[in-house]
Scaffold this motif. Structure first.
Motif, PDB file in Angstrom:
ATOM      1  N   MET A  58       0.854  -1.184   0.000  1.00 31.43           N
ATOM      2  CA  MET A  58       0.000   0.000   0.000  1.00 31.43           C
ATOM      3  C   MET A  58       0.890   1.233   0.000  1.00 31.43           C
ATOM      4  N   PRO A  59       0.465   2.308  -0.667  1.00 31.29           N
ATOM      5  CA  PRO A  59       1.250   3.545  -0.648  1.00 31.29           C
ATOM      6  C   PRO A  59       1.273   4.157   0.739  1.00 31.29           C
ATOM      7  N   GLY A  60       2.341   4.854   1.061  1.00 29.67           N
ATOM      8  CA  GLY A  60       2.449   5.428   2.394  1.00 29.67           C
ATOM      9  C   GLY A  60       2.814   4.352   3.391  1.00 29.67           C
ATOM     10  N   MET A  61       1.965   4.134   4.374  1.00 26.89           N
ATOM     11  CA  MET A  61       2.189   3.107   5.385  1.00 26.89           C
ATOM     12  C   MET A  61       1.812   1.735   4.822  1.00 26.89           C
ATOM     13  N   ASP A  62       2.791   0.863   4.605  1.00 24.55           N
ATOM     14  CA  ASP A  62       2.484  -0.441   4.021  1.00 24.55           C
ATOM     15  C   ASP A  62       1.949  -1.399   5.090  1.00 24.55           C
ATOM     16  N   GLY A  63       1.663  -2.635   4.674  1.00 23.23           N
ATOM     17  CA  GLY A  63       1.065  -3.595   5.587  1.00 23.23           C
ATOM     18  C   GLY A  63       1.966  -3.958   6.750  1.00 23.23           C
ATOM     19  N   PHE A  64       3.271  -4.091   6.505  1.00 23.75           N
ATOM     20  CA  PHE A  64       4.202  -4.445   7.572  1.00 23.75           C
ATOM     21  C   PHE A  64       4.239  -3.363   8.653  1.00 23.75           C
ATOM     22  N   GLU A  65       4.298  -2.117   8.216  1.00 30.15           N
ATOM     23  CA  GLU A  65       4.346  -1.008   9.173  1.00 30.15           C
ATOM     24  C   GLU A  65       3.033  -0.897   9.935  1.00 30.15           C
ATOM     25  N   THR A  66       1.923  -1.091   9.223  1.00 28.28           N
ATOM     26  CA  THR A  66       0.614  -1.041   9.876  1.00 28.28           C
ATOM     27  C   THR A  66       0.514  -2.126  10.945  1.00 28.28           C
ATOM     28  N   ALA A  67       0.955  -3.339  10.606  1.00 25.84           N
ATOM     29  CA  ALA A  67       0.914  -4.446  11.559  1.00 25.84           C
ATOM     30  C   ALA A  67       1.768  -4.154  12.790  1.00 25.84           C
ATOM     31  N   ALA A  68       2.920  -3.532  12.568  1.00 25.98           N
ATOM     32  CA  ALA A  68       3.799  -3.195  13.682  1.00 25.98           C
ATOM     33  C   ALA A  68       3.104  -2.253  14.663  1.00 25.98           C
ATOM     34  N   HIS A  69       2.372  -1.272  14.135  1.00 26.26           N
ATOM     35  CA  HIS A  69       1.627  -0.341  14.996  1.00 26.26           C
ATOM     36  C   HIS A  69       0.527  -1.079  15.752  1.00 26.26           C
ATOM     37  N   ILE A  70      -0.151  -1.983  15.066  1.00 29.77           N
ATOM     38  CA  ILE A  70      -1.241  -2.742  15.692  1.00 29.77           C
ATOM     39  C   ILE A  70      -0.708  -3.589  16.844  1.00 29.77           C
ATOM     40  N   LYS A  71       0.425  -4.235  16.635  1.00 32.01           N
ATOM     41  CA  LYS A  71       0.985  -5.112  17.659  1.00 32.01           C
ATOM     42  C   LYS A  71       1.599  -4.351  18.829  1.00 32.01           C
ATOM     43  N   ARG A  72       1.906  -3.079  18.638  1.00 34.94           N
ATOM     44  CA  ARG A  72       2.462  -2.287  19.739  1.00 34.94           C
ATOM     45  C   ARG A  72       1.380  -1.796  20.692  1.00 34.94           C
ATOM     46  N   ARG A  73       0.139  -1.752  20.227  1.00 36.61           N
ATOM     47  CA  ARG A  73      -0.955  -1.270  21.060  1.00 36.61           C
ATOM     48  C   ARG A  73      -1.516  -2.414  21.911  1.00 36.61           C
ATOM     49  N   GLU A  74      -1.644  -2.159  23.198  1.00 32.81           N
ATOM     50  CA  GLU A  74      -2.165  -3.194  24.091  1.00 32.81           C
ATOM     51  C   GLU A  74      -3.583  -3.609  23.709  1.00 32.81           C
ATOM     52  N   ARG A  75      -4.385  -2.659  23.278  1.00 31.87           N
ATOM     53  CA  ARG A  75      -5.783  -2.938  22.931  1.00 31.87           C
ATOM     54  C   ARG A  75      -5.904  -3.861  21.721  1.00 31.87           C
ATOM     55  N   THR A  76      -4.963  -3.790  20.795  1.00 33.10           N
ATOM     56  CA  THR A  76      -5.123  -4.487  19.514  1.00 33.10           C
ATOM     57  C   THR A  76      -4.076  -5.573  19.250  1.00 33.10           C
ATOM     58  N   ARG A  77      -3.125  -5.747  20.125  1.00 32.69           N
ATOM     59  CA  ARG A  77      -1.994  -6.618  19.810  1.00 32.69           C
ATOM     60  C   ARG A  77      -2.373  -8.087  19.639  1.00 32.69           C
TER      61      ARG A  77
END
Length: 226
Positions: A58-77
């Protein structure tokens, strides 16, 4: 009535989102679109999801980067992520997907039946988990209210039995899933996810067992989340 689970579909191409909706509509769950990683993260701030289907390119924030943000959040990891990609750069590329926290990595074009089956497993586990939490909340209210005898005691015993039965059903599904992963020689990251689920179920079972009469456990608090 059991509340429908939400499935997050993340892809920058509208035609891909439309195709995913067509494939998953048979599951009769709530499908939520996101056309970018940023939009996906915004949706995850307010809603709970059973599983995320995430495009890698995906342009901008790709899937790997998006997943990294998701896994860093306690609510969504702990939300399962299934990566979807139209490219395949070999084992290293696939490993990067699992390292980012994916439970599965599927190359396009994919078999609609296989994708639907994989998603349905996570939806079922999520639904059972929600039901367990609701039963646990009701049981906690009963215990905090001091209902130990008469009609209230019978209601508490009934809730314990119902919660135990629901938990047993989830334990059975988790055991079957773990056995299937073992037979298929699944990626270590996938096996680790299954093991994490089993640990959570074990913790809930111990808390439930402590509430059984004669265990001397008093009135322990059940986990807020299974």
């Amino acid at each position: 009535m059991v509340q429908k689970a939400k499935i997050l579909l993340v892809d920058d191409r509208p035609e891909n989102l439309l195709a995913l909706e067509a494939i998953l509509s048979a599951l009769d769950q709530t499908l939520v679109r996101a056309s970018s990683g940023e939009e996906a993260l915004k949706a995850l701030l307010t809603d709970d999801f059973a599983v995320i289907l995430l495009d890698v390119q995906m342009p901008g924030m790709d899937g790997f980067e998006t997943a990294a943000h998701i896994k860093r959040r306690e609510r969504t990891r702990d939300i399962p992520i299934i990566f979807l990609t139209a490219i395949n750069h070999g084992p290293h590329h696939t490993f990067r997907g699992y390292a980012a926290g994916a439970v599965d990595y599927i190359s396009k074009p994919f078999d609609p039946w296989v994708l639907r089956a994989k998603v349905s497993v996570f939806v079922e586990l999520y639904t059972k988990n929600c039901q367990l939490r609701e039963q646990a909340s009701l049981l906690r209210l009963q215990l905090e209210g001091g209902g130990s005898g008469g009609v209230e005691g019978k209601e508490t015993a009934g809730l314990l039995a119902e919660l135990s039965a629901r938990l047993a059903a989830v334990e059975e599904q988790a055991e079957a899933l773990t056995k299937q992963l073992g037979e298929e020689a699944a990626d270590p990251a996938v096996v680790a996810t299954a093991a994490h689920l089993e640990r959570k179920l074990t913790g809930l079972r111990r808390a439930l067992d402590a509430l059984e009469p004669g265990t001397g456990g008093g009135q322990p608090m059940l986990p807020a989340q299974a």
